[in-house]
Design an enzyme around this catalytic site. Sequence first.
Site, PDB file in Angstrom:
ATOM      1  N   ASP A 180      38.550  45.605  46.899  1.00 61.23           N
ATOM      2  CA  ASP A 180      39.363  44.447  47.193  1.00 61.23           C
ATOM      3  C   ASP A 180      40.891  45.014  47.053  1.00 61.23           C
ATOM      4  OD1 ASP A 180      37.178  43.211  47.696  1.00 61.23           O
ATOM      5  OD2 ASP A 180      37.171  42.139  45.558  1.00 61.23           O
TER       6      ASP A 180
ATOM      7  N   GLY B 235      37.567  43.784  34.330  1.00 59.62           N
ATOM      8  CA  GLY B 235      37.724  42.623  35.186  1.00 59.62           C
ATOM      9  C   GLY B 235      37.997  42.614  36.613  1.00 59.62           C
TER      10      GLY B 235
ATOM     11  N   SER C 264      42.612  42.642  36.779  1.00 59.20           N
ATOM     12  CA  SER C 264      42.834  44.045  36.887  1.00 59.20           C
ATOM     13  C   SER C 264      43.773  44.618  37.976  1.00 59.20           C
ATOM     14  CB  SER C 264      41.393  44.779  36.982  1.00 59.20           C
ATOM     15  OG  SER C 264      40.797  44.915  38.205  1.00 59.20           O
TER      16      SER C 264
END
Length: 300
Positions: free
Chosen positions: A246, A281, A285
């Site tokens: 992502d 995380g 992050s």
Amino acid sequence: MKVLCFGSLNIDYVYSVDHFVAKGETLASTDLQVFIGGKGLNQSIALAKAGAEVCHAGAIGADGKFLLEALNEAHVNTDFVTVLTTERTGNAIIQRDKEGDNCILLYGGTNQMISAEQIDNVIAHFSAGDYLILQNEINNLRYIMEKAHAKGMIIVLNPSPMNEKILELPLEYVNIFILNEVEAGQILNCRNVNHTMLAEKLHEKFPNAAIVLTLGGDGSIYIDRDTRLTQSAFKVKATDTTAAGDTFTGFFIGSLLKGKGKQDAMKYASAAAAIACSRHGAAPSIPTLNEVEDFLIQQV
Ligand code: ADP
């Protein structure tokens, strides 16, 4: 040029447990943590942190208002997020055991309630040349792609999580695929092909699209009609690779939108993803553009 991320918004409930709950068992958890999640949300935040002006479209229930706050805090425009007050936001019930292993139960909730009416309203605000970023965690993707294609928008597809629904989409409308090896293998229905061949085969199948193949710690490959590029992964102590893809997607597209060339966009995306891997995380992050630039200076 504007960028629209039409995607999932999720609440992740992480329960700490001694062991995973068994059939018929009632188990007390020792802790509960609640995180913002969803690939759509992560990618919108990564796009904004890369410096893009991004609009997020999607749907939440009344329980998901804090997701909007998180997006707004990251400077993501949320005007196109629908609040379905009588429904529940998409969520994940995650059991985490003492070894740190997970088991995950998903509920699509409002992520699976994107209506044609919402899609019509949202796409009406965008024009030819604007970017549309999609993942595979909401319903009605075909209709979104058809409307966006008719408008002349640049469609970026991250076919994740991969399943058979992706193969039913009008993939010939996609202008940029950003995907990992497993996803590429499944779209091509082939296994055990080397990285470069995989990217080339995907390019053969979709000659009008650019292919960005991410290879975890082995870096990434970019292929389009006239360009072949590779980017190695930056060396970091990887503690948690959640949201690596992502972060890569957000920084790659964000960098292109900021006027960077393809090789530079690959470099920034790779650096941002490496930093995300070095932190715990998902959304928390994702680094800022300044952090990515400082990291890149330290590499030379
Ligand atoms: P996904 O998370 O979608 O499976 P990848 O695992 O291919 O995607 O990771 C996306 C990108 O993140 C890679 O191309 C690379 O740039 C970066 N990355 C992933 N794992 C590491 C790692 N262990 N060290 C450094 N960078 C990494």
